[in-house]
Motif scaffolding. Structure first.
Motif, short mmCIF file in Angstrom:
data_model
loop_
_atom_site.label_atom_id
_atom_site.label_comp_id
_atom_site.label_asym_id
_atom_site.label_seq_id
_atom_site.Cartn_x
_atom_site.Cartn_y
_atom_site.Cartn_z
N GLN A 19 48.34 51.81 -26.86
CA GLN A 19 47.71 50.64 -25.73
C GLN A 19 46.97 49.76 -26.37
OE1 GLN A 19 48.76 51.33 -22.36
NE2 GLN A 19 47.77 49.63 -21.82
N GLY A 20 46.09 50.11 -27.36
CA GLY A 20 45.35 49.15 -27.91
C GLY A 20 45.83 47.80 -28.66
N TRP A 21 46.94 48.20 -28.94
CA TRP A 21 47.81 47.16 -29.54
C TRP A 21 48.20 46.00 -28.50
CZ3 TRP A 21 52.51 44.33 -28.67
CH2 TRP A 21 52.88 43.58 -29.87
N LEU A 22 48.50 46.72 -27.07
CA LEU A 22 48.80 45.66 -25.94
C LEU A 22 47.52 44.91 -25.72
CD1 LEU A 22 50.39 44.83 -23.69
CD2 LEU A 22 49.32 46.56 -22.42
N HIS A 23 46.22 45.35 -25.64
CA HIS A 23 44.95 44.74 -25.31
C HIS A 23 44.72 43.83 -26.48
CE1 HIS A 23 44.28 46.98 -21.70
NE2 HIS A 23 44.19 48.00 -22.28
N ASP A 24 45.12 43.90 -27.89
CA ASP A 24 44.61 43.24 -28.77
C ASP A 24 45.71 42.06 -28.70
OD1 ASP A 24 42.89 44.76 -29.77
OD2 ASP A 24 43.81 45.51 -31.27
N PHE A 25 46.86 42.11 -28.31
CA PHE A 25 47.87 41.03 -28.57
C PHE A 25 48.66 40.40 -27.45
CE2 PHE A 25 47.65 43.40 -32.57
CZ PHE A 25 47.41 42.27 -33.56
N ILE A 26 48.35 40.88 -26.40
CA ILE A 26 48.74 40.27 -25.17
C ILE A 26 47.84 39.62 -24.24
CG2 ILE A 26 49.95 40.69 -22.93
CD1 ILE A 26 51.88 40.89 -25.49
N CYS A 27 48.06 38.21 -24.19
CA CYS A 27 47.04 37.33 -23.58
C CYS A 27 47.75 36.66 -22.38
CB CYS A 27 46.17 36.10 -24.58
SG CYS A 27 45.69 37.08 -26.10
N PRO A 28 48.00 37.45 -21.26
CA PRO A 28 48.43 36.62 -20.12
C PRO A 28 47.48 35.66 -19.61
CG PRO A 28 47.50 38.73 -19.35
CD PRO A 28 47.37 38.82 -21.03
N MET A 29 48.20 34.54 -19.12
CA MET A 29 47.39 33.38 -18.60
C MET A 29 46.79 33.57 -17.22
SD MET A 29 48.90 29.58 -17.92
CE MET A 29 49.72 29.48 -19.30
N PRO A 30 45.40 33.61 -17.35
CA PRO A 30 44.77 33.94 -15.91
C PRO A 30 45.11 32.96 -14.83
CG PRO A 30 43.13 34.08 -17.69
CD PRO A 30 44.53 33.35 -18.24
N ASP A 31 44.69 33.15 -13.71
CA ASP A 31 45.07 32.25 -12.50
C ASP A 31 43.50 31.90 -12.14
OD1 ASP A 31 45.65 30.92 -10.16
OD2 ASP A 31 46.70 32.49 -9.21
N LEU A 32 43.24 30.73 -12.36
CA LEU A 32 42.04 30.34 -12.00
C LEU A 32 41.90 30.00 -10.58
CD1 LEU A 32 40.73 28.19 -15.32
CD2 LEU A 32 40.55 30.65 -14.61
N SER A 33 43.01 29.83 -9.75
CA SER A 33 42.64 29.42 -8.59
C SER A 33 42.39 30.72 -7.54
CB SER A 33 43.88 29.04 -7.93
OG SER A 33 45.13 29.95 -7.99
N ASP A 34 42.50 32.05 -8.28
CA ASP A 34 42.26 33.41 -7.62
C ASP A 34 40.91 33.75 -7.94
OD1 ASP A 34 41.96 36.09 -6.81
OD2 ASP A 34 44.13 36.56 -7.86
N PRO A 35 39.91 33.52 -6.91
CA PRO A 35 38.43 34.06 -7.10
C PRO A 35 38.41 35.51 -7.62
CG PRO A 35 38.95 33.25 -4.81
CD PRO A 35 40.32 33.47 -5.49
N PHE A 36 39.32 36.32 -7.43
CA PHE A 36 39.36 37.84 -7.96
C PHE A 36 39.31 37.75 -9.63
CE2 PHE A 36 41.64 41.55 -9.50
CZ PHE A 36 40.67 42.55 -9.03
N GLU A 37 40.35 37.01 -10.01
CA GLU A 37 40.39 36.77 -11.33
C GLU A 37 39.40 36.17 -12.15
OE1 GLU A 37 44.07 36.08 -13.04
OE2 GLU A 37 45.37 36.79 -11.50
N VAL A 38 38.83 35.09 -11.55
CA VAL A 38 37.55 34.27 -12.09
C VAL A 38 36.43 35.35 -11.91
CG1 VAL A 38 35.90 32.55 -11.70
CG2 VAL A 38 38.55 32.21 -11.18
N GLU A 39 36.12 36.05 -11.02
CA GLU A 39 35.18 37.13 -11.05
C GLU A 39 35.22 38.07 -12.14
OE1 GLU A 39 32.86 40.11 -8.00
OE2 GLU A 39 34.51 39.13 -7.37
#
Length: 437
Positions: free
Chosen positions: A319-339
């Motif tokens: 699982q650590g490999w996933l967090h280190d290397f996968i960078c999904p594009m956030p949705d800045l129109s979503d207040p939940f993600e921005v928070e």
């Protein structure tokens, strides 16, 4: 209940003064251009009337931006000019067309942008410098009704005028073409009619006013826009999200994207913030989805970034490999993600971002480029990487692992988001070193 707002994107077709006089509650914008529908000022329950749009030297609205607005609950109407053509193209997906020009396109009388295009001044009030072909078609039909032009000659007149490049289709040129075509009496009649009333054949203007009137009735009825006919279509691409993030990220004071970038770079514990972001977004995306089988974080993020062939088995095993290397594009129109992305931000951080950006502007204004433009890059890519290693306290060989753990997908992005903060960072580091010396 508060009703929505009518937004009108218009330039040479109709003056803002006339629209304000006839529709006091309407918000009038310049011709539509790339990014306009990402504004937070337009939202569910509003209506957007697209009349004129930029082209040539400025990017116009992409088709998926229209869908983006519809998906947010905005009623999108096209009329009179480029808006009529886009309404025809997107009518199957929920955009509405209004007016004679739209009907001419739908009937196949015209099929290209050049029929509504005009040359105009670059700044408001965007005065027209040429005559659109659709207005000349209106004039030709009126000439038939007045007995000045035979019905069988309408196509001859329009074909002759169509051959003129739209910026050169001025009133004087129109008269010349009519006379050259052997219709001096039509030229004389047309000149006299326009002299008596400059708007007599202005079909685009009439359609614009009609569309705004329709929009007001729609908003008063509480209608909400939506995308139709796209079930199962994957139209929300990473390109659309990147466009949205760019324009939404540049909004605010200081801009939202800069605040997030500051946290990514300067918060020593941001890898924990990013890990929580990945986990919470995964939970949110798959909460209450009983119709689909439960899936893991690896599968979820693979879908989110569109990574075909992603090694899911390896991700599940480590699982650590996933967090280190996968960078999904956030949705800045979503207040939940921005928070989530700003979960560790303090008021002092916002003040620091504002100060760093101000210092960068001052530095840029004093050190302009060869053509007088302000510079945006302070350090080279290699020097920036060394500075990042210093900030994060890691050797160069571990740099890629560190920026990925902070949600930064590659070195180029890391270097880019660092640039606005470099002047302030160097100043403060020099100050700290001087105090400790």
């Amino acid at each position: 209940m508060t009703k929505g707002t009518v937004h009108v994107y218009v330039g040479p077709t109709c003056s803002a003064d006339e629209l304000h006089q006839r529709f006091p509650g309407a918000v009038v914008h310049p011709p539509a251009s790339h990014g306009d529908f990402f504004s937070a000022d337009i939202g569910s329950g509003d209506a957007a009337v697209v009349v004129d749009g930029h082209y040539h030297h400025r990017l116009g609205l992409r088709h998926k931006e229209y869908l983006y607005a519809l998906d947010r609950g905005v009623t999108v109407i096209g009329a009179a000019s480029i808006g009529a053509l886009r309404a025809l193209e997107l009518s199957a997906f929920g955009m509405r067309g209004v007016g004679t020009v739209y009907e001419l396109y739908r009937a196949g009388v015209f099929d290209g942008d050049d029929a509504v295009a005009v040359a105009h001044e670059d700044e408001a009030p965007y005065s027209s410098l040429s005559v659109p072909l659709v207005n000349l078609y209106t004039a030709a039909r009126a000439a038939c009704a007045a007995g000045v032009l035979r019905a069988e000659d309408v196509d001859i007149v329009i074909s002759a005028l169509r051959r003129e490049y739209y910026p050169t289709r001025t009133q004087a040129r129109v008269l010349h073409v009519l006379r050259r075509t052997g219709l001096p009496e039509v030229a004389q009649w047309y000149e006299r009619q326009v002299a008596d009333d400059p708007h007599v054949f202005d079909q685009k203007r009439r359609d614009c006013l009609a569309a705004v009137d329709v929009a007001h009735h729609i908003v008063a009825a509480g209608a909400v826009g939506r995308v139709v006919g796209a079930e199962g279509a994957d139209w929300k691409t990473t390109f659309l999200r990147a466009w949205a993030n760019h324009f939404i990220g540049m909004a605010g004071d200081p801009p939202l994207a800069r605040r997030i970038a500051y946290q990514q770079i300067f918060d020593p514990h941001y890898p924990r913030v990013w890990e929580r972001y990945l986990e919470e977004v995964h939970k949110r995306d798959h909460r209450d989805c009983a119709e689909r089988p439960a899936r893991g974080l690896a599968e979820s993020l693979s879908e989110r970034i569109g990574a075909a062939g992603f090694p899911l088995s390896a991700a599940r095993e480590q699982q650590g490999w996933l967090h280190d290397f996968i960078c999904p594009m956030p949705d800045l129109s979503d207040p939940f993600e921005v928070e989530l992305l700003l979960g560790a931000e303090e008021p002092s951080d916002v003040e620091t971002v504002a100060r760093y950006l101000r210092q960068m502007r001052e530095f840029s204004s004093r050190n302009s480029g060869p053509l007088g433009q302000e510079i945006s890059t302070v350090l080279s890519a290699e020097a920036s990487k060394i500075l990042l290693c210093d900030i994060w306290g890691v050797p160069l060989k571990q740099l890629s692992r560190e920026y990925r753990s902070r949600g930064i997908p590659n070195a180029r992005t890391a270097v880019g988001i660092l640039q606005p903060f470099i002047v302030g960072t160097i100043k403060e580091r020099k100050h700290v070193r001087a105090e400790s010396a």
